[in-house]
Write an enzyme that holds these catalytic residues in place. Sequence first.
Site, PDB file in Angstrom:
ATOM      1  CB  THR A 150      -0.836   0.014   1.078  1.00 42.53           C
ATOM      2  OG1 THR A 150       0.109   0.278   2.367  1.00 42.53           O
ATOM      3  CG2 THR A 150      -1.571  -1.292   1.326  1.00 42.53           C
ATOM      4  CG  ASP A 151       1.267   5.550  -1.640  1.00 35.08           C
ATOM      5  OD1 ASP A 151       2.195   6.015  -0.991  1.00 35.08           O
ATOM      6  OD2 ASP A 151       1.081   6.344  -2.389  1.00 35.08           O
ATOM      7  CD1 TRP A 152       5.598   5.838   4.058  1.00 32.84           C
ATOM      8  CD2 TRP A 152       5.019   4.599   2.681  1.00 32.84           C
ATOM      9  NE1 TRP A 152       6.895   4.755   4.013  1.00 32.84           N
ATOM     10  CE2 TRP A 152       6.303   4.036   3.118  1.00 32.84           C
ATOM     11  CE3 TRP A 152       4.563   3.462   1.496  1.00 32.84           C
ATOM     12  CZ2 TRP A 152       7.101   2.917   2.567  1.00 32.84           C
ATOM     13  CZ3 TRP A 152       5.428   2.307   1.183  1.00 32.84           C
ATOM     14  CH2 TRP A 152       6.638   2.083   1.643  1.00 32.84           C
TER      15      TRP A 152
END
Length: 596
Positions: free
Chosen positions: A306-308
């Site tokens: 996932t993105d942060w």
Amino acid sequence: MSTPSGTFPYQNAGLSIDDRLDDLIDRMTIGEKAAVLFHDMIVMGQDGALAPAVAQFNIPSNSDLINQKQMTHFNLLGPIKDARTAAKWYNNLQREALKTRLGIPVTISTDPRNHFTDNVGTSFEAGIFSQWPESLGLAALRSADLVEQFADIARQEYLAVGLRLALHPQVDLATEPRWARINATFGEDADLTSELVAAYIRGFQGAGLGPHAVSTMTKHFPGGGPQKDGEDPHFAYGREQIYPGNQFEYHLKPFKAAIAAGAAQMMPYYGMPVNTSYEEVGFAFNKPLITGLLREELGFQGIVVTDWGLVTDKAIFGEPMPARAWGLEHLSRSERIQRIVDAGCDQLGGESCPELLGELVANGRITEQRLDQSVRRLLREKFLLGLFDDRFVDEDAAAQIVGKAEWCKLGADAQRRSYTLLTNSNNCLPLSHAHLQTAKLYVEGIPAEAVEARGLKVVEDPADADFALLRLKTAYEPRPGKFESMFHAGSLEYSEEEKARQAKVFAAVPSVIVDLYADRPPVVPEIIRQASAVFLSYGSSPDAFLDVVLGIYGPEGKLPFDLPSSMKAVQESNSDTPYDTQDPLFRFGHGLRYGA
């Protein structure tokens, strides 16, 4: 410098990776397995020592991340100023990991580090690394061979200091000119981006992951370009991703090319699709998109990260930031983790809460079998990269490899070559250095010392000048806060006050040369009308600009996107559709050469 061999089968390099994985996973506790699924920020300590906690960024100490959190994947935050020191820190970190019960090696990732950039919101200043133009500049040169060469050089520099995972390439398509992250893309064209991403992955990964490869994370699936009003989904007001032109498939093309090229990892974006067949929740929470489309339909069997920051509210630069759980803001942290894992993601970026995942498994809300699927993918990559067998780097060699003179020259050459010449009235360029010896120059956006170092005279008043050299940046609407202000969004057109100021320079100076840094496509019809010559550039030094103006290098770049003629045309275009602004000033592919 090899890793000491142990007595357990997973430590035996003579066995197959599958056998080693089976043995290691069988030995792991639920807590150790859960920790593998988390990938958060880390910083270097001074002089290569392990770092203490950094309260400003909510980052625990290096020791606590490894020993308390039991994590083994980290994204290195901040610039690298000395290769030997960075290699020393990396080795110390691996020694700390080696002391743990199972001695699982650490994987260090990084955002892009090899580009000349003035905005470090989503990358880092190149510093000691070779400095190339941003991805738009590589796209402007239209050379897959050059992109592969760039990636191969960056790979060697990364390897030298222990960086084994590139959080790039970014293959979103620049179909919405207002979006803040266009500078890291390859532009608007899906076919060009597809060709270049394959070369990029070859350069970093070679024929496949091995001890000399750097894994790549292609982002942001399924294409982060078509943002509503061009706003970015790092922020709640930009969470909607729209497809008014029904061009969802167009944005998938580069990801298909990346999968075919062997992309090891994939990152979904923050945004939530609006008015599509998919649920209106962030992409990483979206099972039909991650499991159904990415894994089953497109056949991607690599790692999905996932993105942060999708789970935990945090402070960035001391400013509160909500978790980017768009469409699922009402869920608890544990419920968000469950949705992400159920969707088919393998790892949570920007998070350090493995205890919550462990509780989900203990309570039967996520099965250990499902946990093991992601653990196996993530640990397999560590084995493929050779980290279990040779986790350390040569500190002396790092100082010799990073920033090699020939690599720096190649990067500097690419900065110069990538300049895109839009106009050149009466073939006024290149300027003759001999002629300029007696001329007076007015400059903006370039240090006067850099001009004077070439034996040229700089004046402060445009009325006294024979020539003007203006290095301008694409307009944007400043946003509040330190982190948010790094995202250049909003209007691409200069304010009326700035236009009037520039007009005075054009009126006062007989010949004005303009260089526009195009982190987004600028809307500048007034500059095109008034300037003697106009360049676009994509991350370049003042010396690069002067070399091109003086004809030491000729511009070779071609536009990686259309250049809109007005903000009205931008606002009326479909955010997901390429080449959709009405009557653009210049079309994709435009670029003049000297003497042509």
